[in-house]
Design a protein around this motif. Structure first.
Motif, PDB file in Angstrom:
ATOM      1  N   MET A  55       0.866  -1.181   0.000  1.00 15.61           N
ATOM      2  CA  MET A  55       0.000   0.000   0.000  1.00 15.61           C
ATOM      3  C   MET A  55       0.906   1.235   0.000  1.00 15.61           C
ATOM      4  O   MET A  55       0.639   2.221   0.668  1.00 15.61           O
ATOM      5  CB  MET A  55      -0.906   0.004   1.230  1.00 15.61           C
ATOM      6  CG  MET A  55      -2.014  -1.008   1.221  1.00 15.61           C
ATOM      7  SD  MET A  55      -3.187  -0.880  -0.156  1.00 15.61           S
ATOM      8  CE  MET A  55      -3.671   0.827  -0.144  1.00 15.61           C
ATOM      9  N   GLY A  56       2.009   1.132  -0.761  1.00 18.46           N
ATOM     10  CA  GLY A  56       3.049   2.153  -0.714  1.00 18.46           C
ATOM     11  C   GLY A  56       4.152   1.713   0.233  1.00 18.46           C
ATOM     12  O   GLY A  56       5.256   2.241   0.210  1.00 18.46           O
ATOM     13  N   ASN A  57       3.850   0.745   1.071  1.00 14.78           N
ATOM     14  CA  ASN A  57       4.808   0.059   1.933  1.00 14.78           C
ATOM     15  C   ASN A  57       4.363  -1.398   2.020  1.00 14.78           C
ATOM     16  O   ASN A  57       3.194  -1.722   1.835  1.00 14.78           O
ATOM     17  CB  ASN A  57       4.903   0.731   3.312  1.00 14.78           C
ATOM     18  CG  ASN A  57       3.578   0.829   4.028  1.00 14.78           C
ATOM     19  OD1 ASN A  57       2.522   0.583   3.474  1.00 14.78           O
ATOM     20  ND2 ASN A  57       3.610   1.208   5.278  1.00 14.78           N
ATOM     21  N   ALA A  80       8.654  -9.562  10.017  1.00 15.86           N
ATOM     22  CA  ALA A  80       9.158  -8.231   9.632  1.00 15.86           C
ATOM     23  C   ALA A  80      10.551  -8.286   9.028  1.00 15.86           C
ATOM     24  O   ALA A  80      10.897  -7.454   8.189  1.00 15.86           O
ATOM     25  CB  ALA A  80       9.138  -7.299  10.839  1.00 15.86           C
ATOM     26  N   THR A  81      11.348  -9.256   9.453  1.00 12.57           N
ATOM     27  CA  THR A  81      12.740  -9.369   8.980  1.00 12.57           C
ATOM     28  C   THR A  81      12.963 -10.615   8.130  1.00 12.57           C
ATOM     29  O   THR A  81      14.108 -10.989   7.879  1.00 12.57           O
ATOM     30  CB  THR A  81      13.698  -9.400  10.182  1.00 12.57           C
ATOM     31  OG1 THR A  81      13.362 -10.520  11.018  1.00 12.57           O
ATOM     32  CG2 THR A  81      13.615  -8.106  10.992  1.00 12.57           C
ATOM     33  N   HIS A  82      11.893 -11.242   7.669  1.00  7.62           N
ATOM     34  CA  HIS A  82      12.015 -12.480   6.895  1.00  7.62           C
ATOM     35  C   HIS A  82      12.796 -12.220   5.604  1.00  7.62           C
ATOM     36  O   HIS A  82      12.576 -11.205   4.936  1.00  7.62           O
ATOM     37  CB  HIS A  82      10.632 -13.038   6.571  1.00  7.62           C
ATOM     38  CG  HIS A  82      10.662 -14.465   6.148  1.00  7.62           C
ATOM     39  ND1 HIS A  82      11.021 -14.855   4.876  1.00  7.62           N
ATOM     40  CD2 HIS A  82      10.405 -15.607   6.850  1.00  7.62           C
ATOM     41  CE1 HIS A  82      10.967 -16.178   4.797  1.00  7.62           C
ATOM     42  NE2 HIS A  82      10.597 -16.656   5.986  1.00  7.62           N
ATOM     43  N   PRO A  83      13.707 -13.128   5.249  1.00  9.51           N
ATOM     44  CA  PRO A  83      14.522 -12.917   4.040  1.00  9.51           C
ATOM     45  C   PRO A  83      13.717 -12.822   2.740  1.00  9.51           C
ATOM     46  O   PRO A  83      14.218 -12.280   1.760  1.00  9.51           O
ATOM     47  CB  PRO A  83      15.462 -14.127   4.008  1.00  9.51           C
ATOM     48  CG  PRO A  83      15.089 -15.007   5.134  1.00  9.51           C
ATOM     49  CD  PRO A  83      14.101 -14.321   5.991  1.00  9.51           C
ATOM     50  N   PHE A  85      11.376 -10.884   2.268  1.00 11.63           N
ATOM     51  CA  PHE A  85      11.054  -9.459   2.136  1.00 11.63           C
ATOM     52  C   PHE A  85      12.365  -8.677   2.268  1.00 11.63           C
ATOM     53  O   PHE A  85      12.762  -8.321   3.368  1.00 11.63           O
ATOM     54  CB  PHE A  85      10.051  -9.026   3.213  1.00 11.63           C
ATOM     55  CG  PHE A  85       8.692  -9.629   3.051  1.00 11.63           C
ATOM     56  CD1 PHE A  85       7.762  -9.038   2.202  1.00 11.63           C
ATOM     57  CD2 PHE A  85       8.339 -10.782   3.728  1.00 11.63           C
ATOM     58  CE1 PHE A  85       6.498  -9.591   2.041  1.00 11.63           C
ATOM     59  CE2 PHE A  85       7.081 -11.340   3.577  1.00 11.63           C
ATOM     60  CZ  PHE A  85       6.168 -10.748   2.730  1.00 11.63           C
ATOM     61  N   PRO A  86      13.053  -8.418   1.161  1.00  8.68           N
ATOM     62  CA  PRO A  86      14.389  -7.816   1.221  1.00  8.68           C
ATOM     63  C   PRO A  86      14.443  -6.434   1.873  1.00  8.68           C
ATOM     64  O   PRO A  86      15.488  -6.037   2.371  1.00  8.68           O
ATOM     65  CB  PRO A  86      14.835  -7.756  -0.239  1.00  8.68           C
ATOM     66  CG  PRO A  86      13.601  -7.918  -1.046  1.00  8.68           C
ATOM     67  CD  PRO A  86      12.622  -8.685  -0.212  1.00  8.68           C
ATOM     68  N   LYS A  87      13.329  -5.701   1.914  1.00  7.70           N
ATOM     69  CA  LYS A  87      13.308  -4.388   2.559  1.00  7.70           C
ATOM     70  C   LYS A  87      12.488  -4.407   3.850  1.00  7.70           C
ATOM     71  O   LYS A  87      12.123  -3.366   4.372  1.00  7.70           O
ATOM     72  CB  LYS A  87      12.752  -3.334   1.602  1.00  7.70           C
ATOM     73  CG  LYS A  87      13.669  -3.090   0.412  1.00  7.70           C
ATOM     74  CD  LYS A  87      13.180  -1.961  -0.447  1.00  7.70           C
ATOM     75  CE  LYS A  87      14.156  -1.712  -1.578  1.00  7.70           C
ATOM     76  NZ  LYS A  87      13.725  -0.617  -2.444  1.00  7.70           N
ATOM     77  N   VAL A 106      -0.962  -4.927  14.217  1.00  9.39           N
ATOM     78  CA  VAL A 106       0.127  -4.818  13.247  1.00  9.39           C
ATOM     79  C   VAL A 106       1.451  -4.646  13.966  1.00  9.39           C
ATOM     80  O   VAL A 106       1.591  -3.806  14.863  1.00  9.39           O
ATOM     81  CB  VAL A 106      -0.093  -3.630  12.275  1.00  9.39           C
ATOM     82  CG1 VAL A 106       1.088  -3.477  11.318  1.00  9.39           C
ATOM     83  CG2 VAL A 106      -1.394  -3.808  11.496  1.00  9.39           C
ATOM     84  N   PHE A 107       2.426  -5.451  13.546  1.00  2.44           N
ATOM     85  CA  PHE A 107       3.811  -5.303  13.980  1.00  2.44           C
ATOM     86  C   PHE A 107       4.531  -4.610  12.827  1.00  2.44           C
ATOM     87  O   PHE A 107       4.736  -5.204  11.762  1.00  2.44           O
ATOM     88  CB  PHE A 107       4.446  -6.671  14.263  1.00  2.44           C
ATOM     89  CG  PHE A 107       5.822  -6.580  14.869  1.00  2.44           C
ATOM     90  CD1 PHE A 107       5.988  -6.671  16.239  1.00  2.44           C
ATOM     91  CD2 PHE A 107       6.940  -6.387  14.074  1.00  2.44           C
ATOM     92  CE1 PHE A 107       7.258  -6.578  16.808  1.00  2.44           C
ATOM     93  CE2 PHE A 107       8.210  -6.285  14.626  1.00  2.44           C
ATOM     94  CZ  PHE A 107       8.363  -6.382  15.998  1.00  2.44           C
ATOM     95  N   GLU A 108       4.872  -3.337  13.017  1.00  2.28           N
ATOM     96  CA  GLU A 108       5.505  -2.572  11.941  1.00  2.28           C
ATOM     97  C   GLU A 108       7.011  -2.783  11.933  1.00  2.28           C
ATOM     98  O   GLU A 108       7.657  -2.790  12.984  1.00  2.28           O
ATOM     99  CB  GLU A 108       5.191  -1.079  12.090  1.00  2.28           C
ATOM    100  CG  GLU A 108       3.745  -0.749  11.806  1.00  2.28           C
ATOM    101  CD  GLU A 108       3.489   0.738  11.691  1.00  2.28           C
ATOM    102  OE1 GLU A 108       4.436   1.510  11.452  1.00  2.28           O
ATOM    103  OE2 GLU A 108       2.322   1.128  11.848  1.00  2.28           O
ATOM    104  N   ARG A 109       7.552  -2.927  10.728  1.00  2.00           N
ATOM    105  CA  ARG A 109       8.995  -3.118  10.580  1.00  2.00           C
ATOM    106  C   ARG A 109       9.723  -1.929  11.205  1.00  2.00           C
ATOM    107  O   ARG A 109       9.382  -0.776  10.968  1.00  2.00           O
ATOM    108  CB  ARG A 109       9.382  -3.285   9.114  1.00  2.00           C
ATOM    109  CG  ARG A 109       9.004  -2.095   8.266  1.00  2.00           C
ATOM    110  CD  ARG A 109       9.337  -2.290   6.813  1.00  2.00           C
ATOM    111  NE  ARG A 109       8.834  -1.117   6.080  1.00  2.00           N
ATOM    112  CZ  ARG A 109       9.140  -0.839   4.857  1.00  2.00           C
ATOM    113  NH1 ARG A 109       9.917  -1.631   4.166  1.00  2.00           N
ATOM    114  NH2 ARG A 109       8.658   0.239   4.280  1.00  2.00           N
ATOM    115  N   GLY A 110      10.673  -2.228  12.059  1.00  2.00           N
ATOM    116  CA  GLY A 110      11.481  -1.180  12.671  1.00  2.00           C
ATOM    117  C   GLY A 110      10.831  -0.458  13.832  1.00  2.00           C
ATOM    118  O   GLY A 110      11.463   0.368  14.474  1.00  2.00           O
ATOM    119  N   ALA A 111       9.551  -0.736  14.135  1.00  2.00           N
ATOM    120  CA  ALA A 111       8.867   0.001  15.199  1.00  2.00           C
ATOM    121  C   ALA A 111       8.231  -0.907  16.244  1.00  2.00           C
ATOM    122  O   ALA A 111       8.028  -0.496  17.371  1.00  2.00           O
ATOM    123  CB  ALA A 111       7.785   0.899  14.592  1.00  2.00           C
ATOM    124  N   GLY A 112       7.887  -2.126  15.871  1.00  2.00           N
ATOM    125  CA  GLY A 112       7.194  -3.025  16.787  1.00  2.00           C
ATOM    126  C   GLY A 112       5.688  -2.895  16.640  1.00  2.00           C
ATOM    127  O   GLY A 112       5.188  -2.284  15.690  1.00  2.00           O
TER     128      GLY A 112
END
Length: 174
Positions: A55-57, A80-83, A85-87, A106-112
């Motif tokens: 959705m843009g992310n 969130a860190t699964h290989p 998903f490279p980003k 929702v567990f947001e990448r880099g934020a929890g």
């Protein structure tokens, strides 16, 4: 996504065109051999099933039977860190209450884990619609509040409607 122009409704709620969802793995980005409605993802030897959408992310959404018991803090960081998903990716956990109502964490990448996530609410709703489990107009309940998400499928934009509230005020001395 460009400039977002919110619209104020007569009830005081704000509606926003959140853009068109993207399901092409390379554009999410998500490593998959082909586009599908759902994908298997292995987490510590256990297989889960996700829907991948941008959705843009990037978002990985899974359906869970009980939002209160969902493994958000255990599986969220692994997704969130699964290989694949490279980003990185935001991990959504969706409980379907009925065809017009879901609960979401929702567990947001880099934020929890976050109290609410607008793009996560859009991603979960879009996935539920594509899977034939949700109507085109859905109430999304998060611990931070409620949103209404509407999507007519295809290349139509996703519309998000909810309240606008002050969550913080402060002063910065320059």
């Amino acid at each position: 996504q460009g400039i977002i122009t919110p619209t104020l409704g007569t009830d005081g709620d704000i509606s926003v065109n959140m853009g068109t969802p993207c399901f092409e793995p390379a554009d999410i980005p998500f490593q998959a051999s082909h586009r599908a409605l759902t994908y298997p993802l292995i987490l510590n030897g256990k297989q889960i099933e996700i829907c991948a959408v941008s959705m843009g992310n990037p978002h990985a959404v899974q359906i869970v039977p009980d939002i209160e018991q969902a493994p958000v803090t255990r599986e969220g960081p692994l997704i969130a860190t699964h290989p694949c998903f490279p980003k990185g990716v935001n991990a959504g956990f969706m409980q379907i209450i009925d065809r017009s109502h879901i609960k979401l964490r929702v567990f947001e990448r880099g934020a929890g884990e976050t109290l609410a996530c607008g793009t996560g609410a859009c991603a979960a709703t879009v996935c539920g619609i594509l899977l034939g489990k949700l109507n085109h107009d859905v109430l999304v309940r998060t611990s931070g509040g409620n949103l209404r998400i509407r999507w007519q499928e295809g290349d139509q934009p996703v519309w998000m409607t909810g309240p606008a509230e002050t969550v913080f005020t402060g002063e910065v001395e320059l």
